[in-house]
Design a protein around this motif. Structure first.
Motif, PDB file in Angstrom:
ATOM      1  N   ARG A  60      -7.622  -3.076   3.151  1.00 24.17           N
ATOM      2  CA  ARG A  60      -6.693  -2.000   3.504  1.00 24.17           C
ATOM      3  C   ARG A  60      -5.428  -2.588   4.122  1.00 24.17           C
ATOM      4  N   GLU A  61      -5.612  -3.660   4.896  1.00 24.68           N
ATOM      5  CA  GLU A  61      -4.485  -4.337   5.535  1.00 24.68           C
ATOM      6  C   GLU A  61      -3.518  -4.882   4.464  1.00 24.68           C
ATOM      7  N   ARG A  62      -4.079  -5.518   3.407  1.00 24.55           N
ATOM      8  CA  ARG A  62      -3.230  -6.062   2.330  1.00 24.55           C
ATOM      9  C   ARG A  62      -2.482  -4.948   1.607  1.00 24.55           C
ATOM     10  N   VAL A  63      -3.156  -3.812   1.387  1.00 22.24           N
ATOM     11  CA  VAL A  63      -2.522  -2.679   0.700  1.00 22.24           C
ATOM     12  C   VAL A  63      -1.336  -2.158   1.508  1.00 22.24           C
ATOM     13  N   LEU A  64      -1.531  -1.916   2.782  1.00 24.55           N
ATOM     14  CA  LEU A  64      -0.460  -1.347   3.617  1.00 24.55           C
ATOM     15  C   LEU A  64       0.708  -2.316   3.760  1.00 24.55           C
ATOM     16  N   ALA A  65       0.415  -3.607   3.895  1.00 25.51           N
ATOM     17  CA  ALA A  65       1.486  -4.598   3.963  1.00 25.51           C
ATOM     18  C   ALA A  65       2.309  -4.584   2.678  1.00 25.51           C
ATOM     19  N   ALA A  66       1.631  -4.429   1.533  1.00 28.01           N
ATOM     20  CA  ALA A  66       2.328  -4.385   0.243  1.00 28.01           C
ATOM     21  C   ALA A  66       3.238  -3.158   0.155  1.00 28.01           C
ATOM     22  N   PHE A  67       2.742  -1.987   0.636  1.00 27.02           N
ATOM     23  CA  PHE A  67       3.553  -0.762   0.548  1.00 27.02           C
ATOM     24  C   PHE A  67       4.713  -0.767   1.558  1.00 27.02           C
ATOM     25  N   LEU A  68       4.627  -1.569   2.612  1.00 27.26           N
ATOM     26  CA  LEU A  68       5.771  -1.705   3.515  1.00 27.26           C
ATOM     27  C   LEU A  68       6.856  -2.576   2.878  1.00 27.26           C
ATOM     28  N   GLU A  69       6.444  -3.426   1.933  1.00 27.98           N
ATOM     29  CA  GLU A  69       7.425  -4.229   1.176  1.00 27.98           C
ATOM     30  C   GLU A  69       8.030  -3.413   0.038  1.00 27.98           C
ATOM     31  N   ARG A  70       7.185  -2.645  -0.654  1.00 27.02           N
ATOM     32  CA  ARG A  70       7.611  -1.878  -1.831  1.00 27.02           C
ATOM     33  C   ARG A  70       6.874  -0.557  -1.801  1.00 27.02           C
TER      34      ARG A  70
END
Length: 735
Positions: A143-153
């Motif tokens: 979940r951490e990787r997903v949210l970090a990705a959506f903060l980038e794009r």
């Protein structure tokens, strides 16, 4: 009169028709292809349908039959045009209307649309950051990787999330349930062209500009007589096409570009794409049914202006079609191998007659039929006699008599001339193409003692040897291991004859061990994208020699190729076909045109056992007119097309006696009804007289005019329908 009407234009519904009565008031306006309004179902609701045929035969009780309400006078639906085209195909080439409709209608049969899933950040960045911190504390790594990705794009496709972040659907589920992310599904488009870069600006030379300007002027004036562009190899016909297309598209019209070989598709599409951008699409036989359907629907919705592809692209459902270009119009691939056996050239001309537009034919070696019509004034003839590239000239052609090579003790597949030239090119880091018009490893297998070939027990053909040690029938798939002794006489002297691309590749590698070799034939291009991969590698200089069949000699433009070797040039010369000389000349000329297309001069070596044949000498001189003058004399003398018309009837049956009886009956029928108008030849056994235990017999009919042959076809069709107790099938083929 009655009308058979279809109400749902989809592949799976094409054979479901409803019959209506044609009122007297509409008897002149209801035609095949008409869009009509009809009362449908128990409630007689008014719906639209399409008339696929008129008939005087009622299929149900007339008291239960309903009347057509009216004709949609202003309707110009592309379906109407395609139904009219199907009716013409049925009448011209012989088939049922359903067969013709299935040929021209976009396929929607059992094709599910595919969806693409997208995820979007559905909250503010602050909220997303807070949720990320919470996930870190609770050690929710995915979940951490997903949210970090959506903060980038803020948007991601499902495929990218899975591939790049290596996460599963389970990691997304809680974020979707809490409303942190939003999911959307869109229809996934299949078969879209992918390309990058823009074309460098091209300035037409004087000849190219004259041809393009004249065709555009005629188009604007409504003079839609078909045009034939006869341009030598490398004369820049494609640039002329694109100039004309730009003019047609600027007027809000669409264009179909037909190409003969799947090997041409990628390279050709890239040239057009870089000129016209993403308003272009393509179809070919490697696309799935879904990919083809998606691209046809893009055309119907007006999302593209240009469709490129082989024969099937002819039926792209553009409602605003203004032009069809048939490149390499001489190619036999434009003739359908299945019923209806239509020719794309003639069918394109009929489609543009219906739609109101122009057909352009182009070739370095026009078909004898097209050139004959151009000289008669049925087509407008244009000539391009010089190469488009500065400094590029036609290659020098050398003809080697392989009989003399054998007399001098050379048993190699390479003549001394070709071997010397290959060695020179390899030393200069230049590229070579070796062309062979065959496939398979060793051809047929036969006995040196009794002379008998190993044949298929189900088909009247010899088995072909493959590298895996199996003998295979290329008609029915029957296979056996390579025998150690002759099945007929027991002799151990049994081996393969013939020459295939695999064997040429092996012999080339043995003769030139340091050369890097690529092979391109049906076997190496069976996978999706393999054409593009092989051609791209050769273009990038990853190989010195390209060995291949017909697909390597048509349309490709390799600047570093300075030598083309044509092995067994006359292998197709004595085939059982009145067009064999024409096909040989075309192949040799097209192959010769692959050399010297850049600034370096090119050489072509033609190895032949018939150096004095006119198709060989004309190809050596690259002189189309000299070939045509000899060939048309032969055609006129024997009343072969285009000087006459030829119709072949193929009758098949699993019962040999029945097949012979029926075809003799049809031959007698034609001689009795059309005496003096039609000459019959046969009946005879077909070149392959038995396939899968089915006997095949041929009857040829010749006439100076096509109309008697069309009437003869109808007479045979009627007699065939009336014959009871038959277990046979018939197929017609116009030449």
């Amino acid at each position: 009169m009655y009308a058979n009407i279809i109400v749902d234009i989809s592949h799976e519904q094409l054979d479901r028709t409803f019959q209506y009565r044609i009122p007297e008031a509409l008897s002149q306006t209801v035609t095949e292809g008409s869009q009509v309004v009809i009362p449908f179902g128990k409630g007689n609701r008014r719906i639209t349908g399409y008339v696929i045929e008129r008939t005087s035969k009622a299929e149900l009780d007339e008291s239960r039959m309903k009347d057509i309400i009216c004709v949609e006078e202003k309707a110009v639906a592309v379906e109407s045009q395609l139904i009219r085209l199907a009716a013409w195909i049925r009448s011209r080439y012989g088939s049922t209307m359903i067969q013709a409709l299935r040929t021209v209608m976009p396929v929607r049969d059992k094709v599910k649309s595919q969806e693409k899933t997208w995820y979007y950040l559905n909250v503010s960045r602050e909220m997303a950051q807070k949720t990320l911190e919470e996930s870190k504390r609770k050690k929710y790594r995915a979940r951490e990787r997903v949210l970090a990705a959506f903060l980038e794009r803020t948007e991601w496709s499902r495929e990218d999330l899975m591939d790049q972040l290596k996460i599963s659907q389970a990691a997304l589920k809680p974020l979707l349930e809490r409303g942190i992310l939003r999911e959307e599904k869109t229809k996934k488009e299949r078969g879209r062209v992918k390309a990058y870069g823009a074309a460098a600006p091209v300035t037409l030379n004087a000849q190219q500009k004259t041809v393009a300007d004249d065709i555009c002027h005629r188009y604007d004036a409504g003079d839609f007589k078909p045009s034939l562009i006869h341009g030598i190899t490398g004369s820049g016909k494609t640039e002329v096409y694109m100039e004309i297309m730009e003019h047609v598209i600027s007027q809000g019209k669409a264009v179909i570009v037909l190409i003969p070989e799947i090997a041409l598709t990628y390279q050709t599409v890239m040239r057009f794409y870089k000129r016209f951008g993403d308003r272009i699409s393509m179809v070919n036989s490697r696309l799935s049914a879904g990919e083809k359907y998606d691209q046809f629907m893009r055309a119907k919705r007006g999302e593209i202006d240009i469709m490129i592809g082989p024969r099937s692209a002819l039926f792209t459902p553009f409602s605003n079609l203004g032009m069809i270009i048939v490149d390499e119009e001489h190619e036999s691939a434009y003739k359908s191998e299945y019923t209806p056996r239509y020719h794309a050239r003639e069918t394109a001309i009929e489609r543009m007659r219906i739609a109101g537009g122009m057909v352009i034919l182009g070739s370095a070696t026009p078909s004898v039929e097209a050139y004959y019509r151009a000289l008669k004034g049925e087509y407008r003839l244009y000539r391009l006699t010089e190469r488009a590239s500065q400094g590029s000239s036609l290659s020098k052609v050398w003809v080697v008599d392989m009989r003399k090579e054998l007399e001098n003790g050379n048993k190699s597949i390479f003549s001394r001339e070709l071997e010397q030239k290959i060695t020179e090119r390899l030393s200069r880091k230049e590229q070579i193409m070796l062309f062979l018009n065959r496939r398979g490893y060793a051809g047929f297998v036969s006995c040196r003692r009794c002379g008998k070939a190993v044949g298929c027990p189900h088909c009247d053909v010899s088995l072909t040897a493959h590298r895996n040690g199996m003998l295979v029938c290329h008609y029915c798939g029957y296979q056996i291991p390579m025998p150690k002794t002759c099945p007929s006489c027991g002799s151990p002297y049994i081996a393969g004859f013939g020459l295939g691309t695999q064997k040429v590749e092996a012999l080339t590698a043995a003769a030139f061990p340091k050369a890097r070799i690529l092979r391109m034939d049906m076997d190496t291009t069976s996978k999706k994208g393999s054409h593009q991969e092989i051609l791209s590698r050769f273009f990038a200089g990853e190989a010195d020699i390209l060995v291949g069949t017909q697909m390597i000699v048509k349309g490709h433009d390799f600047k570093n190729v300075t030598l083309v070797g044509i092995l067994a040039a006359d292998m197709s010369l004595y085939a059982n076909d009145f067009r064999s000389s024409e096909k040989t000349f075309q192949l040799l000329t097209q192959a010769a045109g692959r050399a010297g297309r850049g600034e370096k001069p090119g050489d072509v070596v033609i190895q032949t056992y018939s150096p004095d044949h006119y198709s060989i000498t004309a190809a050596m001189e690259q002189n189309y007119e000299a070939f045509y003058e000899r060939e048309i004399l032969y055609r006129k003398m024997l009343h072969y097309p285009p000087a006459g018309h030829l119709l072949a009837l193929l009758l098949t049956s699993q019962r040999e006696e029945q097949a012979k009886k029926l075809i003799k009956m049809y031959a007698a029928l034609i001689r009795a009804q059309y005496n003096g108008m039609i000459d019959t030849i046969g009946p005879v056994a077909a070149p392959v007289s038995k396939i899968r235990d089915t006997y095949r017999l041929l009857l040829y009919m010749k006439s100076d005019r096509i109309e008697p042959l069309m009437q003869a076809r109808s007479s045979i069709e009627q007699a065939f329908e009336e014959e009871t107790g038959r277990e046979a099938a018939i197929q017609f083929d116009f030449s």
